[in-house]
Design an enzyme around this catalytic site. Structure first.
Site, PDB file in Angstrom:
ATOM      1  N   ARG A  52       8.991  -9.020   5.198  1.00  0.00           N
ATOM      2  CA  ARG A  52       8.438  -8.437   3.982  1.00  0.00           C
ATOM      3  C   ARG A  52       9.499  -7.902   3.033  1.00  0.00           C
ATOM      4  NH1 ARG A  52       2.789  -5.348   5.572  1.00  0.00           N
ATOM      5  NH2 ARG A  52       1.712  -7.205   6.373  1.00  0.00           N
ATOM      6  N   ASP A 161      -1.515   7.060  -5.072  1.00  0.00           N
ATOM      7  CA  ASP A 161      -0.938   6.131  -4.109  1.00  0.00           C
ATOM      8  C   ASP A 161       0.570   6.147  -4.289  1.00  0.00           C
ATOM      9  OD1 ASP A 161      -2.335   3.792  -2.281  1.00  0.00           O
ATOM     10  OD2 ASP A 161      -0.277   3.286  -2.820  1.00  0.00           O
TER      11      ASP A 161
END
Length: 292
Positions: A52, A161
């Site tokens: 990732r 977030d």
């Protein structure tokens, strides 16, 4: 295995799939992520982290993970959101875990609006809002409750977030029709505007919902600028990444921001069992702050 053979192996792996995440760099990332995000990365996560983060290396023009670690040392806050976004999985949808919304519509919102009709504020926090489906779903049921009762209560939803990409998506408020499967036809017509041109096949949330939702970046492990109190906090599918001490600290902080008798909503695979004395279980993954 000889040194030459190890070097040949690393060279082959680097050319085939990008640079390898070595022991030193992986340990640095594990320590950094735990300190900054509360996420404990096991050795079994090394391949996932390597895969990732390769995209971040390419985006930053870096040749190896040592260079990426140096970026984190120089500017931890600047890259933290991108790192957290890369290693976590933001799976969300509109009206996920519908029993939570049923409780809001059938019991909590009418009670709160009645109690606050002569003054006071109604505040809900979507902590870990990802790409915005949760806070906009909350805004739909809140807007409908306000209309149904004719209430003028000052009601708002805070959505936070850590991921910059997720927040950008949430602020845009544009969703493909495939991602709107949890929304009834009636609510689609009422709360979304059909996209045209480059937004063909997508829909945009109604301006009324945008009015109710404030979207801000926030690291749950760092200082919080808001002081509450909140009537409800939604923190669903977030604490699954945290270890026990981190969960305990977070739940204590939530309790400090909730109204007496306020509600904390967790995800379907999460539990507060043995982690806090401030809450009592009142429904499926629904916890109520105890009144002392």
């Amino acid at each position: 295995m000889s040194t030459a053979t190890v070097s040949d192996f690393h060279a082959a792996m680097t050319s085939a799939g990008g640079p390898l995440l070595g022991d030193v760099e992986f340990q640095f990332l594990r320590d950094f992520v735990y300190k900054q995000c509360g996420i404990a990365l096991s050795e079994q996560k090394r391949q996932l982290v390597q895969g990732r983060l390769l995209r971040r290396l390419r985006a930053l023009g870096l040749k190896d993970f040592a260079g990426y670690c140096e970026v984190l040392r120089r500017d931890p806050e600047g890259e933290l959101g991108e790192l957290a976004s890369a290693i976590s999985t933001n799976v969300t949808s509109f009206f996920r875990e519908m029993h939570h919304y049923d409780l809001l519509v059938g019991e909590l919102l009418p009670r709160w609006l009645e109690a606050k009709k002569h003054g006071g504020r109604l505040r809900i926090w979507s902590a870990g809002c990802a790409t915005g489906e949760e806070p906009y779903a909350l805004a739909m049921v809140l807007a409908e409750a306000l209309e149904r009762t004719g209430s003028k209560v000052d009601a708002r939803i805070l959505a936070t977030d850590l991921s910059p990409q997720a927040l950008e998506h949430a602020r845009g408020g544009v969703y493909t029709l495939e991602r709107m499967g949890g929304i009834s036809d009636e609510r689609r017509r009422r709360w979304f505007l059909r996209g045209e041109g480059r937004y063909e096949g997508a829909a945009c949330v109604h301006p009324r919902l945008r009015e109710l939702v404030t979207i801000q970046p926030l690291n749950l492990l760092h200082d919080w600028p808001m002081h509450g109190p909140f009537d409800a906090i939604f923190c669903r599918n977030v604490v699954i990444y945290f270890d026990k001490p981190t969960k305990q600290r977070l739940f204590d902080r939530y309790a400090g921001l909730l109204e007496p008798g306020g509600y904390l909503f967790l995800g379907h695979s999460e539990s507060m069992y043995g982690l806090s004395d401030s809450f009592e279980l009142v429904g499926r993954t629904v916890y109520k702050k105890k009144v002392s």
